[in-house]
Motif scaffolding. Structure first.
Motif, short mmCIF file in Angstrom:
data_model
loop_
_atom_site.label_atom_id
_atom_site.label_comp_id
_atom_site.label_asym_id
_atom_site.label_seq_id
_atom_site.Cartn_x
_atom_site.Cartn_y
_atom_site.Cartn_z
N VAL A 116 -11.32 1.70 71.89
CA VAL A 116 -9.86 1.65 71.75
C VAL A 116 -9.32 0.32 72.32
O VAL A 116 -8.47 -0.32 71.72
CB VAL A 116 -9.20 2.85 72.45
CG1 VAL A 116 -7.70 2.68 72.58
CG2 VAL A 116 -9.51 4.13 71.70
N GLY A 117 -9.85 -0.08 73.47
CA GLY A 117 -9.42 -1.34 74.07
C GLY A 117 -9.72 -2.53 73.18
O GLY A 117 -8.90 -3.43 73.02
N PHE A 172 -13.26 4.62 75.21
CA PHE A 172 -12.22 3.81 75.85
C PHE A 172 -12.40 2.33 75.53
O PHE A 172 -11.43 1.62 75.25
CB PHE A 172 -12.21 4.02 77.37
CG PHE A 172 -11.44 5.23 77.81
CD1 PHE A 172 -10.12 5.41 77.46
CD2 PHE A 172 -12.04 6.20 78.60
CE1 PHE A 172 -9.40 6.51 77.87
CE2 PHE A 172 -11.33 7.31 79.01
CZ PHE A 172 -10.01 7.47 78.65
N SER A 209 -5.34 -1.32 79.66
CA SER A 209 -5.37 0.03 80.22
C SER A 209 -6.61 0.79 79.73
O SER A 209 -7.24 1.51 80.51
CB SER A 209 -4.12 0.80 79.82
OG SER A 209 -2.98 0.17 80.32
N ALA A 210 -6.94 0.65 78.47
CA ALA A 210 -8.12 1.33 77.93
C ALA A 210 -9.40 0.78 78.55
O ALA A 210 -10.30 1.55 78.90
CB ALA A 210 -8.16 1.17 76.41
N CYS A 236 2.66 -5.45 74.16
CA CYS A 236 2.39 -4.01 74.30
C CYS A 236 0.94 -3.70 73.95
O CYS A 236 0.29 -2.90 74.64
CB CYS A 236 3.33 -3.20 73.42
SG CYS A 236 5.03 -3.22 73.98
N ARG A 237 0.42 -4.33 72.91
CA ARG A 237 -0.97 -4.10 72.53
C ARG A 237 -1.93 -4.61 73.60
O ARG A 237 -2.96 -4.01 73.85
CB ARG A 237 -1.26 -4.76 71.19
CG ARG A 237 -0.60 -4.04 70.04
CD ARG A 237 -0.81 -4.76 68.74
NE ARG A 237 -0.16 -4.04 67.65
CZ ARG A 237 -0.04 -4.51 66.43
NH1 ARG A 237 -0.53 -5.70 66.13
NH2 ARG A 237 0.56 -3.81 65.50
N CYS A 238 -1.58 -5.73 74.24
CA CYS A 238 -2.40 -6.24 75.34
C CYS A 238 -2.42 -5.27 76.51
O CYS A 238 -3.46 -5.02 77.12
CB CYS A 238 -1.88 -7.59 75.82
SG CYS A 238 -2.32 -8.96 74.77
N ILE A 239 -1.27 -4.70 76.82
CA ILE A 239 -1.18 -3.73 77.92
C ILE A 239 -2.02 -2.50 77.63
O ILE A 239 -2.76 -2.01 78.49
CB ILE A 239 0.30 -3.36 78.20
CG1 ILE A 239 1.04 -4.56 78.77
CG2 ILE A 239 0.40 -2.16 79.13
CD1 ILE A 239 2.53 -4.39 78.86
N VAL A 240 -1.94 -1.99 76.40
CA VAL A 240 -2.74 -0.82 76.02
C VAL A 240 -4.23 -1.17 76.07
O VAL A 240 -5.05 -0.37 76.54
CB VAL A 240 -2.33 -0.29 74.63
CG1 VAL A 240 -3.28 0.79 74.16
CG2 VAL A 240 -0.91 0.24 74.67
N ALA A 241 -4.59 -2.35 75.60
CA ALA A 241 -6.00 -2.76 75.61
C ALA A 241 -6.53 -2.84 77.04
O ALA A 241 -7.61 -2.32 77.34
CB ALA A 241 -6.16 -4.10 74.90
N PHE A 283 -7.24 -2.56 70.16
CA PHE A 283 -5.92 -3.05 70.53
C PHE A 283 -5.94 -4.53 70.89
O PHE A 283 -4.99 -5.26 70.63
CB PHE A 283 -5.33 -2.21 71.67
CG PHE A 283 -4.60 -1.01 71.19
CD1 PHE A 283 -3.29 -1.09 70.73
CD2 PHE A 283 -5.21 0.23 71.18
CE1 PHE A 283 -2.61 0.01 70.28
CE2 PHE A 283 -4.54 1.35 70.73
CZ PHE A 283 -3.24 1.25 70.27
#
Length: 138
Positions: A42-43, A39, A73-74, A66-71, A46
């Motif tokens: 992945v964070g 995790f 979240s990870a 969007c990439r910041c949000i995914v990062a 991103f």
């Protein structure tokens, strides 16, 4: 990780699973650490790509956001796995098989029959044929 609660049954029926060979506690601990590292990896990936997206564009882009949000979240998922699995007794199959926190309730997702009754339709019913040309002559 899913084989950790089944170690007693695997040993009883002479199934040499990874958990039986190495031990429940070591498998659970190593899988918890592996999930946490994955995790965070992945964070980090991103987050780096979001920084590059912001550097290459003069304005804040949707892709970067969007990439910041995914990062984030990870990173949150990695922290959650690490904290919630910390107090789990790997030898207790009920504790490993349930969600990580004792107060955490499992969500029940509807299956095919439940969805059929919720939607009030018969998904297997024959589809009516398409109408042919309409004849409007009198």
């Amino acid at each position: 990780m899913k084989d950790v609660p089944d170690a007693a049954g695997d040993a009883k029926f002479n199934i040499r699973s990874f958990t039986v060979r190495i031990g429940q506690k070591s498998v659970f601990t190593s899988m918890r650490k592996l999930l946490t590292v994955l995790f965070f990896g992945v964070g980090t990936g991103f987050a780096r790509s979001a920084i590059e997206a912001f550097k290459s564009s003069a304005s804040i882009t949707t892709l970067g956001i969007c990439r910041c949000i995914v990062a984030l979240s990870a990173f949150g998922a990695g922290i959650s796995v690490r904290q919630e699995a910390q107090d789990v007794n790997a030898e207790d199959s009920g504790e490993v098989g349930a969600n990580m926190r004792p107060d955490h309730r499992r969500l029940k997702f509807p299956g095919f029959t439940e969805m059929k009754s919720i939607l009030k339709i018969d998904l297997l019913k024959e589809i009516p044929p398409k109408p042919t040309k309409l004849d409007l002559t009198f």
